[in-house]
Design an enzyme around this catalytic site. Structure first.
Site, PDB file in Angstrom:
ATOM      1  N   VAL A   6       0.859  -1.184   0.000  1.00  0.00           N
ATOM      2  CA  VAL A   6       0.000   0.000   0.000  1.00  0.00           C
ATOM      3  C   VAL A   6       0.894   1.231   0.000  1.00  0.00           C
ATOM      4  O   VAL A   6       1.823   1.342   0.803  1.00  0.00           O
ATOM      5  CB  VAL A   6      -0.920   0.032   1.240  1.00  0.00           C
ATOM      6  CG1 VAL A   6      -1.784   1.277   1.225  1.00  0.00           C
ATOM      7  CG2 VAL A   6      -1.778  -1.211   1.290  1.00  0.00           C
ATOM      8  N   CYS A   7       0.591   2.139  -0.922  1.00  0.00           N
ATOM      9  CA  CYS A   7       1.406   3.334  -1.063  1.00  0.00           C
ATOM     10  C   CYS A   7       0.511   4.527  -1.352  1.00  0.00           C
ATOM     11  O   CYS A   7      -0.702   4.409  -1.367  1.00  0.00           O
ATOM     12  CB  CYS A   7       2.415   3.147  -2.186  1.00  0.00           C
ATOM     13  SG  CYS A   7       1.642   2.886  -3.797  1.00  0.00           S
ATOM     14  N   SER A   8       1.147   5.632  -1.623  1.00  0.00           N
ATOM     15  CA  SER A   8       0.393   6.822  -2.023  1.00  0.00           C
ATOM     16  C   SER A   8       0.521   6.986  -3.535  1.00  0.00           C
ATOM     17  O   SER A   8       0.608   8.089  -4.041  1.00  0.00           O
ATOM     18  CB  SER A   8       0.895   8.056  -1.279  1.00  0.00           C
ATOM     19  OG  SER A   8       2.277   8.216  -1.488  1.00  0.00           O
ATOM     20  N   VAL A  36      -0.750  -0.874  -4.622  1.00  0.00           N
ATOM     21  CA  VAL A  36      -2.011  -0.157  -4.839  1.00  0.00           C
ATOM     22  C   VAL A  36      -2.078   1.035  -3.899  1.00  0.00           C
ATOM     23  O   VAL A  36      -1.479   1.033  -2.827  1.00  0.00           O
ATOM     24  CB  VAL A  36      -3.254  -1.057  -4.620  1.00  0.00           C
ATOM     25  CG1 VAL A  36      -3.268  -2.232  -5.563  1.00  0.00           C
ATOM     26  CG2 VAL A  36      -3.365  -1.520  -3.190  1.00  0.00           C
TER      27      VAL A  36
END
Length: 100
Positions: A6-8, A36
């Site tokens: 999970v990222c930005s 994502v």
């Protein structure tokens, strides 16, 4: 094994995904590894074993845990040094250790 980072939606996480895929391939480990944005996480959980949270979005940990842990999905924040140095093998080891 299905792993989601999970990222930005940054490019650095995509680079880490590629290094993790290469490490998995070298080990003969069958793994689906994708990155994502947090806003898309709930749409990508089917069959997921591990969710790793990028250090830059660690403030979302509580929200992500509340979403994934009831589904039996393990989660943790990616080791900041491994992330910064793009050590795909170390982050893959982190994911494997969580699944056990």
């Amino acid at each position: 094994m299905k792993i989601i980072l999970v990222c930005s939606a940054g490019m650095s996480t995509s680079m880490l995904v590629n290094k993790m895929r290469k490490s998995a391939e070298e080990r003969g480990l069958e793994a689906s590894i994708d990155a994502v944005a947090e806003s898309q996480l709930k749409n990508n959980l089917e069959g997921t074993d591990v969710v790793l949270i990028g250090p830059q979005v660690r403030f979302l940990e509580k929200k992500i845990r509340a979403l994934v842990e009831p589904k039996g999905i393990q989660t943790d924040i990616i080791d900041q040094i491994a992330y910064g140095m793009m050590k795909g093998d170390v982050v893959l080891d982190q994911a494997i250790a969580l699944k056990k």
